[in-house]
Design an enzyme around this catalytic site. Sequence first.
Site, PDB file in Angstrom:
ATOM      1  N   CYS B 115       0.898  -1.161   0.000  1.00  0.00           N
ATOM      2  CA  CYS B 115       0.000   0.000   0.000  1.00  0.00           C
ATOM      3  C   CYS B 115       0.929   1.201   0.000  1.00  0.00           C
ATOM      4  CB  CYS B 115      -0.909   0.029   1.226  1.00  0.00           C
ATOM      5  SG  CYS B 115      -1.834   1.581   1.343  1.00  0.00           S
ATOM      6  N   CYS B 118      -0.725   4.271   2.472  1.00  0.00           N
ATOM      7  CA  CYS B 118      -0.657   4.167   3.944  1.00  0.00           C
ATOM      8  C   CYS B 118      -0.369   2.729   4.350  1.00  0.00           C
ATOM      9  CB  CYS B 118      -1.914   4.719   4.584  1.00  0.00           C
ATOM     10  SG  CYS B 118      -3.460   4.048   3.952  1.00  0.00           S
ATOM     11  N   SER B 119      -1.402   1.951   4.651  1.00  0.00           N
ATOM     12  CA  SER B 119      -1.151   0.585   5.113  1.00  0.00           C
ATOM     13  C   SER B 119      -2.347  -0.304   4.825  1.00  0.00           C
ATOM     14  CB  SER B 119      -0.844   0.600   6.615  1.00  0.00           C
ATOM     15  OG  SER B 119      -1.879   1.279   7.306  1.00  0.00           O
ATOM     16  N   CYS B 120      -3.087  -0.038   3.739  1.00  0.00           N
ATOM     17  CA  CYS B 120      -4.258  -0.857   3.404  1.00  0.00           C
ATOM     18  C   CYS B 120      -3.815  -2.311   3.241  1.00  0.00           C
ATOM     19  CB  CYS B 120      -4.901  -0.354   2.111  1.00  0.00           C
ATOM     20  SG  CYS B 120      -5.518   1.334   2.261  1.00  0.00           S
TER      21      CYS B 120
END
Lengths: 113, 213
Positions: B115, B118-120
């Site tokens: 991602c 961000c941090s999906c």
Amino acid sequence: MFKPDDPLKPLRPQFLEGWHAQALALADTLVTNGAITAQEWANTLGAALDEAERSGAPDTEDTYYNAVVQALETVTVTGTDIKHAEIKNRKKAWTEAYLSTPHGQPVVLRTGG
Amino acid sequence: MTRFDGEEAAQVHRHLHAHLPSDPALRVKALESLLVERGMVAPETLDAWVEAYSEHIGPMRGAQVVARAWTDPAFRERLLANAAEAIKEFGFEGHATGNLKAVANTPTDHNMIVCTLCSCYPFSILGMSPAWYKSSEYRARAVREPRKVLEEFGVSLDPEVAVHVWDSTAELRYIVIPERPAGTEGWDEARLAAIVTRNSMIGTHRTLTAEAE
């Protein structure tokens, strides 16, 4: 950093700190409840991570979770009627509550604000 | 593979004995109490979330999905066509990933997920993401130099193997279906699921083995 640290069932706890879990739980619940969209959350968290990187914060999990808290404050202000000042005051109230509560006793918030 | 980390242990120790929570912990506490008061979140919902992600939801879910894809060709087809729909038959408690795409490795193709924003991550079938997945270094380099990053994970790809990097978003998450290792013929789903690693479903591990339990 790129160690294949991987087993199927992680040996270390999923969350190193309770507040890491609480912060993600709040964010996910706000998305699930429809207070904010998943896209808003991703964009806000992405911006907070960018800001942390630009400011020279180390590339660590701690920095990541600090960005999560930063993003959570932002979406709370934009997605609800809660204002920045209210968050600040509430944090102060919790700090005072902790400091004035003898160790071992439950910490209770005394003020409304 | 996991080793004792003195600093981490000291940090946990300090945390347990410090009376006043850290600054970010207090900020989260402030937000939580305000959001609960406003009726925006229910304390029991938060408790259930934390318990589920601390104790119950992890990569074993994704491993079950992979194992079924290996043993049931019709399921594999459904999974690759519409993963979110296909995984409903597992009845995972809690909300599963709404929009999920499964991408399958082959002898000539390797898939990995990142991602960049961000941090999906497909939390509901892989649990919490590893620390490196959230690092800015991985998020930047996985796209820029995927082969080099894979090498650092111990994955050496022949030049003719194509690498596909999938950038997750809030709306669409990915899971990699690794190749079934040789020597697992006749194994049932549970036995197969036990050899599927989390990193193989992110794409930072490629070659699974029949012995890797």
